[in-house]
Design an enzyme around this catalytic site. Structure first.
Site, PDB file in Angstrom:
ATOM      1  N   ASP A 183      -4.248   6.112   6.630  1.00 45.59           N
ATOM      2  CA  ASP A 183      -3.528   7.569   6.630  1.00 45.59           C
ATOM      3  C   ASP A 183      -2.682   7.414   5.647  1.00 45.59           C
ATOM      4  O   ASP A 183      -2.299   8.519   4.723  1.00 45.59           O
ATOM      5  CB  ASP A 183      -2.885   7.479   7.969  1.00 45.59           C
ATOM      6  N   ASP A 224      -3.167   0.017  -5.778  1.00 44.26           N
ATOM      7  CA  ASP A 224      -1.709   0.121  -5.235  1.00 44.26           C
ATOM      8  C   ASP A 224      -1.133  -1.247  -5.365  1.00 44.26           C
ATOM      9  O   ASP A 224       0.161  -1.199  -5.094  1.00 44.26           O
ATOM     10  CB  ASP A 224      -1.853   0.515  -3.773  1.00 44.26           C
ATOM     11  N   THR A 282       0.753  -1.233   0.193  1.00 44.77           N
ATOM     12  CA  THR A 282      -0.055  -0.045   0.018  1.00 44.77           C
ATOM     13  C   THR A 282       0.975   1.248   0.045  1.00 44.77           C
ATOM     14  O   THR A 282       0.667   2.060  -0.718  1.00 44.77           O
ATOM     15  CB  THR A 282      -0.806   0.089   0.921  1.00 44.77           C
TER      16      THR A 282
END
Length: 547
Positions: free
Chosen positions: A171, A361, A82
């Protein structure tokens, strides 16, 4: 008289045609009002097709029907994960340059683990006046991203007038796309069910987000029941619902739909359960709409940019695997989220006035137990076991010491010891090369690897400050031991082949099957928007989009 009327009619028709031609050309030459980057975490390219019979007309199918499909898009480094994935999409380069070599790595100076978006010089904030200004290892910023992003370049090009916002449940999925110069990056807080940010961006949340958090949508969504979106007989592209190797929530004895979230979420982390159900994606779509209106994106003279990263697809893939009913249902719901977004952008900005790209991703592999039962190659390796065995072997050769500082599924970091490092590395290579499951090794200090194709991949993956002393690549189908679901990280088509769809402003209809790499997305945006390339970006845009 009839001839004059006919000629007048021809002139009239010609005038109308010329008017609309000039209007179309003017629209082509104009800037898009908004660029929307969509990352669907852990999405394999094949999901566009395996589940398409159950997709509606206005989600993934609309992107493919009206837009441009880059069918052969791949990652070109390891690990496929990721943090590195989002960084590579938006910087247009690989970990060798942008420095995000994994989600976590070993800080050789501090001699401890480092999270990819960690920054102990800032603090997290939910915008309330009583928020604690705690600086900790859980504080976040793009500090570790060592290259500029396409979003940074847009901000620089417009002298800061463009607005850039990144949103995600994760995040790192919000921060790296938003870049260093963003107006905002917001992500989900599993303790409160709210969206938060970091003091790197602002100590306060914008008013519209405070109002959004007050709606307590996470609480409402976690009172729903997750059942199949469509009749069960329509789910022909996944395995049995009572399959083994699937996550079982606390309070349940099996992993079968439906899931009564109202009964389950308190025992399963309360708000922390949100990413593990498809309604986490619904929550993010609602946030995207609120951000669009709250920030008035696309309603000014400059191009604005919204980076959206959907995370529940990844959590559910990790929990249930790529052949599960839960995953198929999640993608049918994801299709509805895409349709919802496009309809919203149409209504706010008008068709053709915004530019969208959608990718992932990383992708994902099948669980080794599934592979074995299907007579396909696959097995497990143990990270701690390899670390212990290597340490034991080196101690036997050079004397008792702690040689291995840190190891994950793709890297080994060595401690400084009395024995010369080159000797330790040579002995490590000799030992590891004989270990079952390991296909290739790369030792940067020696710049050597027997497989030249893989050597190129390793070079794109290695960053001198952040990467380990030894990079590993395991055989196809091998992954760390896990009881449920799946993971990713390897350099095989399973993990590196992802979708890449373009839609909207100045995008031609069509597709290409030519091989492309993930670092070509950012320079393609640079060329489309006529702004500079990010600092380390590839200079090879996707040429077919310009023909």
């Amino acid at each position: 008289m009839a001839l004059i009327k006919a000629n007048n009619m021809k002139i009239g028709i010609y005038t109308v045609i010329m008017f609309f031609t000039q209007l179309a050309l003017a629209q082509q030459q104009a800037k898009p009002k908004l660029v929307v980057g969509i990352v669907v975490d852990q999405m394999r390219a094949e999901y566009l097709y395996r589940f398409q019979d159950n997709y509606g007309a206005n989600g993934f199918k609309r992107l493919m029907r009206e837009g441009f499909n880059v069918k052969n898009m791949h990652y070109n480094y390891v690990p496929t994960a990721t943090g590195p994935g989002h960084a590579s999409i938006y910087t247009g380069t690989t970990p060798a340059n942008h420095g995000i070599v994994a989600n976590d790595w070993y800080d050789k100076t501090a001699k401890r683990n480092m999270y990819c978006a960690q920054d102990e010089g800032v603090f997290l904030t939910d915008g309330t006046s009583n928020a604690k200004k705690e600086i900790s290892r859980y504080s976040r910023s793009p500090k570790n991203l060592l290259a500029s992003t396409i979003t940074d370049e847009l901000k620089l090009f417009t002298n800061g007038r463009s607005k850039v916002i990144g949103i995600s449940l994760k995040d790192r999925g919000a921060i790296f796309p938003a870049g260093h110069l963003a107006n905002h990056a917001f992500w989900y807080h599993e303790q409160t069910g709210k969206f938060i940010t970091s003091s790197y961006y602002s100590e306060k949340l914008p008013y519209w987000l405070m109002e959004f958090n007050k709606r307590q949508l996470a609480d409402s969504l976690l009172n729903l029941t997750w059942n199949l979106l469509k009749p069960s007989e329509m789910y022909q592209n996944s395995g049995a619902d009572d399959a083994s190797m699937e996550k079982v929530f606390k309070g349940r004895t099996d992993a079968t739909l439906p899931y009564n979230l109202k009964r389950l979420h308190k025992a399963n982390g309360n708000f922390a359960m949100m990413p593990y159900v498809p309604f986490g994606n619904s929550l993010l779509t609602a946030l995207a709409k609120a951000a669009m209106d709250g920030e008035k994106l696309g309603q000014r003279r400059e191009i604005d940019f919204m980076a959206i990263s959907y995370s529940s697809t990844d959590y559910i893939g990790h929990s249930y695997g790529i052949r599960s009913k839960e995953l198929e249902d999640t993608y049918l719901r994801m299709d509805e989220e895409i349709a919802n977004l496009l309809s919203f952008f149409d209504s706010r900005l008008g068709k053709g006035n915004y530019l969208v790209f959608l990718t992932a991703d990383h992708a994902a592999s099948d669980h080794p137990d599934f592979l074995k039962t299907s007579n396909l190659p696959g097995d497990y390796f143990g990270v701690e076991s390899i670390k212990e065995q290597l340490n034991k072997e080196l101690s036997k050769l050079f004397g008792e010491e702690n040689y291995v500082a840190y190891m994950d599924k793709t890297q080994i970091y060595l401690n400084g010891v009395k024995t010369p490092k080159k000797e330790v590395l040579k002995a490590s290579m000799n030992f590891l090369s004989k270990m079952e499951g390991i296909k290739e090794l790369y030792v940067p200090e020696f710049h050597s690897n027997r497989n030249w194709d893989m050597d190129t991949v390793f070079r794109k993956s290695y960053h001198s400050d952040n990467s380990g002393d030894i990079l590993l690549h395991f055989k196809s189908g091998w992954m760390p031991k896990r009881m449920a679901g799946t993971t990713h990280g390897a350099f095989y088509n399973n993990d590196k082949h992802v979708p890449c769809l373009w839609f909207g402003w100045n995008v031609p209809k069509g597709e290409t099957v030519r091989a492309k790499s993930i670092d070509q997305i950012a320079p393609t945006l640079s060329m489309l928007l006529n702004i500079p390339f990010p600092s380390h970006a590839s200079n090879k845009p996707i040429g077919e989009l310009f023909r």
